[in-house]
Design a protein around this motif. Structure first.
Motif, PDB file in Angstrom:
ATOM      1  N   VAL A  33      26.603   0.604  18.005  1.00 25.20           N
ATOM      2  CA  VAL A  33      25.295   0.602  17.341  1.00 25.20           C
ATOM      3  C   VAL A  33      24.355   1.479  18.164  1.00 25.20           C
ATOM      4  CG1 VAL A  33      23.397  -0.784  16.450  1.00 25.20           C
ATOM      5  CG2 VAL A  33      25.721  -1.745  16.520  1.00 25.20           C
ATOM      6  N   LEU A  34      23.942   2.592  17.549  1.00 24.32           N
ATOM      7  CA  LEU A  34      23.153   3.599  18.250  1.00 24.32           C
ATOM      8  C   LEU A  34      21.719   3.574  17.788  1.00 24.32           C
ATOM      9  CD1 LEU A  34      25.183   6.537  16.833  1.00 24.32           C
ATOM     10  CD2 LEU A  34      25.197   6.029  19.252  1.00 24.32           C
ATOM     11  N   SER A  35      20.814   3.855  18.696  1.00 25.16           N
ATOM     12  CA  SER A  35      19.425   4.076  18.300  1.00 25.16           C
ATOM     13  C   SER A  35      18.759   4.834  19.436  1.00 25.16           C
ATOM     14  CB  SER A  35      18.707   2.744  18.056  1.00 25.16           C
ATOM     15  OG  SER A  35      18.790   1.915  19.203  1.00 25.16           O
ATOM     16  N   ALA A  36      17.688   5.526  19.136  1.00 26.66           N
ATOM     17  CA  ALA A  36      16.892   6.214  20.151  1.00 26.66           C
ATOM     18  C   ALA A  36      15.706   6.803  19.414  1.00 26.66           C
ATOM     19  CB  ALA A  36      17.677   7.337  20.826  1.00 26.66           C
ATOM     20  N   ALA A  78      32.495  11.201  16.235  1.00 24.34           N
ATOM     21  CA  ALA A  78      33.458  11.533  15.174  1.00 24.34           C
ATOM     22  C   ALA A  78      34.712  12.168  15.761  1.00 24.34           C
ATOM     23  CB  ALA A  78      32.807  12.467  14.156  1.00 24.34           C
ATOM     24  N   ARG A  79      34.559  12.915  16.853  1.00 26.05           N
ATOM     25  CA  ARG A  79      35.699  13.628  17.447  1.00 26.05           C
ATOM     26  C   ARG A  79      36.424  12.838  18.521  1.00 26.05           C
ATOM     27  NH1 ARG A  79      31.776  17.613  17.529  1.00 26.05           N
ATOM     28  NH2 ARG A  79      31.391  17.109  19.692  1.00 26.05           N
ATOM     29  N   LEU A  80      35.755  11.800  18.987  1.00 23.12           N
ATOM     30  CA  LEU A  80      36.278  11.069  20.139  1.00 23.12           C
ATOM     31  C   LEU A  80      37.698  10.600  19.880  1.00 23.12           C
ATOM     32  CD1 LEU A  80      34.800  10.389  22.748  1.00 23.12           C
ATOM     33  CD2 LEU A  80      34.221   8.175  21.765  1.00 23.12           C
ATOM     34  N   ASP A  81      38.589  11.067  20.697  1.00 21.60           N
ATOM     35  CA  ASP A  81      39.988  10.710  20.527  1.00 21.60           C
ATOM     36  C   ASP A  81      40.134   9.216  20.766  1.00 21.60           C
ATOM     37  OD1 ASP A  81      42.394  11.567  19.817  1.00 21.60           O
ATOM     38  OD2 ASP A  81      43.057  12.087  21.852  1.00 21.60           O
ATOM     39  N   GLY A  82      40.715   8.533  19.810  1.00 19.42           N
ATOM     40  CA  GLY A  82      40.954   7.113  20.012  1.00 19.42           C
ATOM     41  C   GLY A  82      39.847   6.213  19.508  1.00 19.42           C
ATOM     42  N   PHE A  83      38.700   6.794  19.127  1.00 22.15           N
ATOM     43  CA  PHE A  83      37.656   5.944  18.546  1.00 22.15           C
ATOM     44  C   PHE A  83      37.863   5.899  17.047  1.00 22.15           C
ATOM     45  CE2 PHE A  83      33.343   5.407  16.638  1.00 22.15           C
ATOM     46  CZ  PHE A  83      33.139   4.103  17.039  1.00 22.15           C
ATOM     47  N   ASN A  84      38.356   4.775  16.553  1.00 20.75           N
ATOM     48  CA  ASN A  84      38.487   4.677  15.105  1.00 20.75           C
ATOM     49  C   ASN A  84      37.604   3.567  14.574  1.00 20.75           C
ATOM     50  OD1 ASN A  84      40.299   3.343  16.653  1.00 20.75           O
ATOM     51  ND2 ASN A  84      42.098   3.875  15.469  1.00 20.75           N
ATOM     52  N   GLY A  85      36.570   3.275  15.311  1.00 19.52           N
ATOM     53  CA  GLY A  85      35.650   2.224  14.903  1.00 19.52           C
ATOM     54  C   GLY A  85      34.574   2.733  13.959  1.00 19.52           C
ATOM     55  N   THR A  86      33.510   1.965  13.886  1.00 16.00           N
ATOM     56  CA  THR A  86      32.387   2.288  13.019  1.00 16.00           C
ATOM     57  C   THR A  86      31.156   2.527  13.889  1.00 16.00           C
ATOM     58  OG1 THR A  86      33.272   0.890  11.255  1.00 16.00           O
ATOM     59  CG2 THR A  86      30.923   1.394  11.153  1.00 16.00           C
ATOM     60  N   ALA A  87      30.495   3.658  13.677  1.00 18.01           N
ATOM     61  CA  ALA A  87      29.247   3.938  14.381  1.00 18.01           C
ATOM     62  C   ALA A  87      28.091   3.632  13.443  1.00 18.01           C
ATOM     63  CB  ALA A  87      29.202   5.396  14.820  1.00 18.01           C
ATOM     64  N   ILE A  88      27.148   2.865  13.917  1.00 14.42           N
ATOM     65  CA  ILE A  88      26.023   2.433  13.078  1.00 14.42           C
ATOM     66  C   ILE A  88      24.744   2.973  13.702  1.00 14.42           C
ATOM     67  CG2 ILE A  88      24.761   0.427  12.205  1.00 14.42           C
ATOM     68  CD1 ILE A  88      27.464  -1.163  12.606  1.00 14.42           C
ATOM     69  N   LEU A  89      24.034   3.779  12.944  1.00 17.76           N
ATOM     70  CA  LEU A  89      22.795   4.367  13.455  1.00 17.76           C
ATOM     71  C   LEU A  89      21.594   3.578  12.931  1.00 17.76           C
ATOM     72  CD1 LEU A  89      21.139   6.757  14.726  1.00 17.76           C
ATOM     73  CD2 LEU A  89      21.347   7.882  12.526  1.00 17.76           C
ATOM     74  N   ARG A  90      20.858   2.976  13.853  1.00 16.28           N
ATOM     75  CA  ARG A  90      19.638   2.265  13.433  1.00 16.28           C
ATOM     76  C   ARG A  90      18.449   3.219  13.487  1.00 16.28           C
ATOM     77  NH1 ARG A  90      15.527   0.731  16.043  1.00 16.28           N
ATOM     78  NH2 ARG A  90      16.447   0.259  18.075  1.00 16.28           N
ATOM     79  N   THR A  91      17.684   3.257  12.424  1.00 12.73           N
ATOM     80  CA  THR A  91      16.539   4.168  12.367  1.00 12.73           C
ATOM     81  C   THR A  91      15.348   3.603  13.148  1.00 12.73           C
ATOM     82  OG1 THR A  91      15.720   3.211  10.293  1.00 12.73           O
ATOM     83  CG2 THR A  91      17.277   5.059  10.114  1.00 12.73           C
ATOM     84  N   VAL A  92      14.336   4.449  13.318  1.00 18.57           N
ATOM     85  CA  VAL A  92      13.178   4.105  14.148  1.00 18.57           C
ATOM     86  C   VAL A  92      12.439   2.867  13.617  1.00 18.57           C
ATOM     87  CG1 VAL A  92      11.746   5.783  12.879  1.00 18.57           C
ATOM     88  CG2 VAL A  92      11.010   5.006  15.132  1.00 18.57           C
ATOM     89  N   ALA A  93      12.061   2.006  14.541  1.00 17.12           N
ATOM     90  CA  ALA A  93      11.212   0.851  14.225  1.00 17.12           C
ATOM     91  C   ALA A  93       9.783   1.235  14.623  1.00 17.12           C
ATOM     92  CB  ALA A  93      11.667  -0.387  14.996  1.00 17.12           C
ATOM     93  N   PRO A  94       8.887   1.354  13.672  1.00 18.43           N
ATOM     94  CA  PRO A  94       7.548   1.891  13.978  1.00 18.43           C
ATOM     95  C   PRO A  94       6.715   0.990  14.887  1.00 18.43           C
ATOM     96  CG  PRO A  94       7.987   1.939  11.606  1.00 18.43           C
ATOM     97  CD  PRO A  94       9.070   1.121  12.237  1.00 18.43           C
TER      98      PRO A  94
END
Ligand SMILES: *[C@@H]1O[C@H](CO)[C@@H](O)[C@H](O)[C@H]1NC(C)=O
Ligand SMILES: *[C@@H]1O[C@H](CO)[C@@H](O)[C@H](O)[C@H]1NC(C)=O
Ligand SMILES: *[C@@H]1O[C@H](CO)[C@@H](O)[C@H](O)[C@H]1NC(C)=O
Length: 439
Positions: free
Chosen positions: A247-250, A302-318
């Motif tokens: 779960v990514l955010s920034a 997406a390219r990471l060898d061996g990562f077959n999981g799910t990446a979830i991008l959380r959008t900005v919280a104002p």
């Protein structure tokens, strides 16, 4: 503080001075929902206003409700009987800066709202209460990594607190590597958190000497930082392979002074006081830097060898500072959610945050389209957890004067950037559950 209607953001916005999400060592929860891949072209007309998405029906059918949820459409509905998923008495992981109950928030009314997805109709069921048992069933044998700043930490805390009502986790820290872990052995699930405020490699170049060591960089609000926009922070990307969900955010840290690098060369800067560098810059605005960083990170996943999981991008919280900013006495004294105007327009949003949102949605769409084209979705899957509009409607959800206490963080005596726990962001766990259930 300069603000701009979200609708106006496509017309071009100026940047705004703003708060920074501080370092926090812990926290949890999660997010969101959605069911489809959008073509990049769709986003060229995207706004948080009343734009109608193709195929979004208003009949309240399950598909329409799921679509509305995925797009962040809906409203906060008062529910006098709503109970928080946990409290400061039932979860020991809540940190001071979020612990509004402990710091004397006068009313718990802000906990009595539920998010009801929809496009103005009343057909959709409100989210919640969070079903921890169902969540555990879906994630048995899996693990989830959260990477981001203190708001990501707050999400982790919210999730761990909600899950801890069913199983108390074992918590541990790997201080050397910078990871924090929670394990739920009875349910075969593990959560990890890594603090990385930009997602890409960075280095604080100036600040109090005691703050410049790698482990303390986040504790100062000084700068500037060197940001390597094309180099994902490999301290966490190298760990991503061993997780099923990332779960990514920034967002907010990108508003700070910074010098931008690509291919190891300076390509621009922001608030850096060097007018020559600014004049010749390739990357001039924080949102462009953020977009480049997300491109690098989503591409790497997406390219990471061996990562077959799910990446979830959380959008900005104002943020919701009024009558000033985080550094000069701004405050957020609302006691109830905001609502839309008659024509469906959401309240105004700080210009830089609106630009961050646009950058995130665009970059997500581009990465999703590229991933789908590349390998039929066999490897990393990408999902967007769009919380921006939902949180824009919650000016009442921040600690305001009932967070840090005791001047723990300079500049945040009044905090309209982080969120109370329990509180409005607990709904991110409902969103996360939806995403997991549908991936
Ligand atoms: C929890 O909040 C209450 C007020 O609602 C406060 O009296 C108590 O000290 C807090 N407990 C903890 C452990 O923070
Ligand atoms: C900007 O460029 C001019 C001309 O090359 C130079 O004289 C000046 O010192 C430069 N300013 C900075 C801040 O580097
Ligand atoms: C990814 O998929 C491969 C092949 O299907 C499998 O061997 C590997 O264990 C999977 N990795 C993870 C983290 O699930």
């Amino acid at each position: 503080m300069k603000r701009l209607s979200i609708r106006g953001l496509l017309a071009g916005a100026r940047r705004t001075r703003h708060a920074v999400a501080a370092k926090a060592t812990t926290s949890v929860p999660a997010l969101v929902a959605l069911l489809f891949f959008f073509a990049a072209a769709t986003f060229s007309v995207f706004s948080l206003g009343s734009f109608r998405w193709p195929g979004a029906a208003d009949d309240g059918g399950a598909a329409a409700c799921d679509a509305a949820l995925a797009r962040g459409r809906g409203e906060w509905m008062r529910d006098a009987g709503a109970a928080p998923y946990y409290t400061n008495a039932t979860c020991g992981f809540i940190q001071n800066y979020q612990n509004c109950m402990k710091h004397g928030r006068p009313s718990m009314e802000f906990l009595r709202w539920r998010w009801r997805p929809g496009d103005g109709g009343e057909g959709c069921e409100p989210l919640g209460p969070f079903d921890a048992a169902r969540f555990f069933r879906l994630v048995r044998g899996r693990s989830m990594l959260f990477v981001g700043d203190s708001l990501a930490s707050s999400h982790v805390t919210s999730l761990v607190c909600a899950l801890s009502q069913v199983e108390a986790p074992a918590r541990s820290r790997d201080a050397a590597a910078g990871f924090e872990h929670w394990r739920f052995p009875a349910h075969g699930f593990a959560v990890a958190y890594f603090w990385t405020p930009f997602q890409v490699r960075w280095r604080l170049t100036r600040g109090p000497p005691e703050a410049v060591g790698p482990e303390r960089q986040g504790e100062v609000f000084a700068g500037p930082s060197d940001l390597h926009l094309d180099e994902p922070d490999e301290r966490w990307t190298s760990a991503a392979k061993s997780h099923d969900y990332v779960v990514l955010s920034a967002s907010h840290w990108f508003a700070r002074p910074a010098v931008y690098y690509q291919h190891g060369r300076v390509v621009g800067c922001h608030d850096c006081g060097d007018s020559n560098a600014t004049a010749t810059a390739i990357v001039k605005q924080p949102e462009h830097a953020q977009q480049a960083a997300f491109r690098a990170v989503l591409g790497a996943l997406a390219r990471l060898d061996g990562f077959n999981g799910t990446a979830i991008l959380r959008t900005v919280a104002p943020t919701h500072y009024e009558n000033g900013g985080w550094f000069d006495g701004g405050e957020c004294t609302a006691t109830r959610p905001a609502s839309e105007s008659e024509d469906g327009a959401a309240p105004e949003m700080a210009a830089t945050e609106a630009e961050f949102y646009r950058a995130q949605v665009e970059e997500f769409a581009a990465a999703a389209a590229a991933a789908a084209a590349r390998n039929g979705g066999k490897r990393a899957r990408l999902r967007l957890m769009d919380v921006t509009r939902m949180m824009l409607l919650r000016p009442d959800g921040h600690p305001d004067r009932h967070g840090h206490g005791g001047g723990e963080h300079d500049g945040f005596e009044i905090d309209c950037l982080h969120w109370c726990l329990p509180g409005a962001i607990d709904v991110w766990n409902d969103l996360l559950l939806q995403i997991i259930a549908s991936s």
